[in-house]
Design an enzyme around this catalytic site. Structure first.
Site, PDB file in Angstrom:
ATOM      1  N   GLY A 166       4.760   4.338   2.306  1.00  0.00           N
ATOM      2  CA  GLY A 166       5.838   5.308   2.098  1.00  0.00           C
ATOM      3  C   GLY A 166       5.779   5.558   0.366  1.00  0.00           C
ATOM      4  O   GLY A 166       5.168   5.018  -0.165  1.00  0.00           O
ATOM      5  N   HIS A 183       0.674  -1.216   0.033  1.00  0.00           N
ATOM      6  CA  HIS A 183      -0.028  -0.199   0.035  1.00  0.00           C
ATOM      7  C   HIS A 183       0.835   1.101  -0.069  1.00  0.00           C
ATOM      8  O   HIS A 183       1.952   1.402   0.970  1.00  0.00           O
ATOM      9  CB  HIS A 183      -0.849  -0.022   1.176  1.00  0.00           C
ATOM     10  CG  HIS A 183      -2.133   0.958   1.023  1.00  0.00           C
ATOM     11  ND1 HIS A 183      -2.206   2.334   0.869  1.00  0.00           N
ATOM     12  CD2 HIS A 183      -3.447   0.362   0.774  1.00  0.00           C
ATOM     13  CE1 HIS A 183      -3.432   2.602   0.704  1.00  0.00           C
ATOM     14  NE2 HIS A 183      -4.062   1.610   0.840  1.00  0.00           N
ATOM     15  N   HIS A 184       0.592   2.242  -0.718  1.00  0.00           N
ATOM     16  CA  HIS A 184       1.334   3.356  -1.040  1.00  0.00           C
ATOM     17  C   HIS A 184       1.204   4.169   0.191  1.00  0.00           C
ATOM     18  O   HIS A 184       2.084   5.142   0.457  1.00  0.00           O
ATOM     19  CB  HIS A 184       0.636   4.263  -2.185  1.00  0.00           C
ATOM     20  CG  HIS A 184       1.786   5.100  -2.982  1.00  0.00           C
ATOM     21  ND1 HIS A 184       2.976   5.509  -2.413  1.00  0.00           N
ATOM     22  CD2 HIS A 184       1.939   5.299  -4.210  1.00  0.00           C
ATOM     23  CE1 HIS A 184       3.699   6.210  -3.138  1.00  0.00           C
ATOM     24  NE2 HIS A 184       3.242   5.921  -4.166  1.00  0.00           N
ATOM     25  N   SER A 185       0.518   4.236   1.422  1.00  0.00           N
ATOM     26  CA  SER A 185       0.499   4.709   2.387  1.00  0.00           C
ATOM     27  C   SER A 185       1.338   4.485   3.373  1.00  0.00           C
ATOM     28  O   SER A 185       2.048   5.168   4.224  1.00  0.00           O
ATOM     29  CB  SER A 185      -0.820   4.478   3.075  1.00  0.00           C
ATOM     30  OG  SER A 185      -1.019   3.124   3.671  1.00  0.00           O
TER      31      SER A 185
END
Length: 498
Positions: A157, A153-155
């Site tokens: 980093g 998940h891009h959250s």
């Protein structure tokens, strides 16, 4: 003993406070987690041998899950004001590693891989456990004996930080104890003589003037884009949002890129932007001819086609720092601290193919003299602070729905590396989930040893022939190289690279 009691009490209070106040989820991580965006990073690792799932799981237990983001889950209501925070949780690595039962004698293993990875983009991630997973595919493709696919998940980093973290889990194939080496930017040393310092001062003043001017122009273009300015409608611009993505990659010679780079006196990134311009020109011209009923209607000469490029504004964390953090528990910089830059791509036929790289060099040199990424980050941050997450979602959507593609170029290891004892043949990162309502194209370039990997992520309803697009990009580089060799530019340097 009485004198020590307050100290011990303070320590206990501090420890309790730290437990009660886990790190907050940053504004951009919240954006990436929102249903409107819900962005992921996909990293495909081609391996030279069959994957040993037990060895990889044991390796992950000793490294990756020691990173706080890979052992935490986002929870609402735990932070100040009910804001989400990262809460540490117990990680069962086996729950994150998937080893599907695959027929080793299948007829089309490359097609199977494309379908499998594409299917991952349609499956929601379980938000009740740390937001990452690894798929180990025991399938022999045309360029690898087996394949590992990370879905992150891009959250957790930004792309640069996550790639550095994954590389920190690898070691040089030539030296199993050594971390991979990645080429770093060279620091320029200032002049030492008096006249040299005077000239440096004059040049610096002119540099600052150009920086201010370019930044003002880019800010105006950003504001116009947010308000109404859209890219020209082309065959790669869609009309509806589709979550499904298909990932195609090509492996080319990094030396071929360096031949053009040396001959044209530019950077590798300039060459890749030129390859993108030339490849898109070839592809769009063909699509225009196929989809135009009137033969008199020519391919338009003026097209506004821009790429949104995310840039990491946080100082890059070194691979060694990340490896030490996973092994020893030390601290290092982390988080989504990113801005964006809108890069115009010149699309059209050129009598001289090298004109594409000349234009690319001019564009990129101008963008280097701009603070567009810093101010775009400030705009996004102020929007979040003043108006909240929904406003930030809307602003992000406006930017991406009015541009045509996302573009990225990442530097990889200078020599071959192994992932927990498995030699890697290629590295292919990409992303999906960003709100590209009008487009279906994400383009990444990843260097690895003596290879350059081109990764194309497309919406198949907009770009039904992604293999042809990849072929056009590869052919464009071939034309650049041929033009350079025919002209005999930088003959000595070219001979060294061959």
């Amino acid at each position: 003993m009485a004198a020590e009691e307050p100290t011990m009490k303070m320590i206990r209070i501090k420890a309790a406070t730290e437990e009660e106040e886990p790190p907050p989820v940053s504004p951009f991580s919240r954006l990436f987690q929102s249903p409107e965006v819900d962005s992921f990073i996909i990293v495909t690792l081609g391996c030279g041998i069959r994957l040993n799932s037990t060895t990889i799981i044991d390796g992950l237990k000793l490294s990756l899950i020691n990173h706080p983001r890979f052992s935490s889950i986002p929870e609402m209501g735990r932070g100040n004001g009910g804001k989400p925070v990262w809460v540490q949780t117990k990680v069962n690595v086996e729950d994150h590693v998937f080893v599907p039962d695959i027929d080793p004698d299948m007829e089309s293993p490359d097609q199977f891989l494309e379908d499998y990875i594409s299917n991952l983009t349609t499956i929601p991630m379980d938000m009740s456990k740390p937001l990452w997973e690894l798929h180990l595919l025991q399938v022999k493709s045309s360029v690898a004996e087996s394949v590992g696919v990370f879905k992150i998940h891009h959250s957790l980093g930004d792309g640069m930080s996550l790639m550095s973290l994954l590389l920190a889990c690898t070691r040089k194939t030539s030296d199993p104890e050594a971390l991979p080496a990645v080429s770093a930017k060279k620091n320029h040393v200032g002049p030492s003589s008096f006249l040299g310092k005077i000239w440096w001062l004059v040049a610096g003043s002119w540099w600052i003037t150009r920086l201010v001017f370019n930044t003002c122009v880019d800010l105006v273009m950003t504001i116009l884009t947010i308000c109404f300015l859209r890219d020209t409608k082309t065959p790669i611009v869609g009309g509806a949002e589709h979550k499904s993505r298909r990932f195609i990659h090509r492996i080319i010679s990094l030396d071929d890129v360096k031949i053009v780079k040396t001959a044209m006196k530019m950077t590798i990134n300039d060459v890749l932007v030129g390859v993108t311009q030339a490849g898109l020109s070839r592809y769009l011209s063909r699509r225009h001819d196929q989809e135009t009923t009137s033969k008199s209607q020519q391919f338009p000469k003026r097209i506004r086609l821009r790429g949104a490029v995310f840039m990491n504004l946080r100082p890059t964390t070194g691979i060694k720092d990340l490896a030490d953090m996973m092994a020893k528990g030390s601290k290092c910089r982390w988080g989504n601290w990113i801005g964006y830059v809108l890069i115009p791509f010149t699309v059209g036929s050129e009598a001289d193919p090298l004109e594409h790289v000349r234009r690319a060099k001019y564009t990129m040199e101008r963008k280097k003299l701009s603070l567009e990424a810093v101010f775009s980050y400030a705009i996004l941050s102020l929007t979040m602070t003043a108006f909240g997450l929904k406003a930030l979602e809307d602003l992000t959507r406006r930017i991406f729905e009015r541009t045509t593609l996302t573009f990225s170029n990442m530097v990889g290891p200078e020599e071959e590396v192994s992932f927990y004892g498995h030699p890697i043949t290629y590295i292919a990162p990409s992303a999906f989930g960003l709100p590209h309502v009008r487009t279906g194209l994400t383009l990444h370039f990843q260097s690895y040893a003596k290879k350059m990997i081109i990764i194309v992520a497309v919406d198949p309803t907009v770009i039904p022939d992604p293999h042809q697009l990849c072929d056009d990009l590869v052919e464009s580089l071939s034309l650049f190289k041929s033009a350079v060799l025919e002209r005999g530019s930088s003959h000595t340097d070219v001979k060294k690279l061959q």
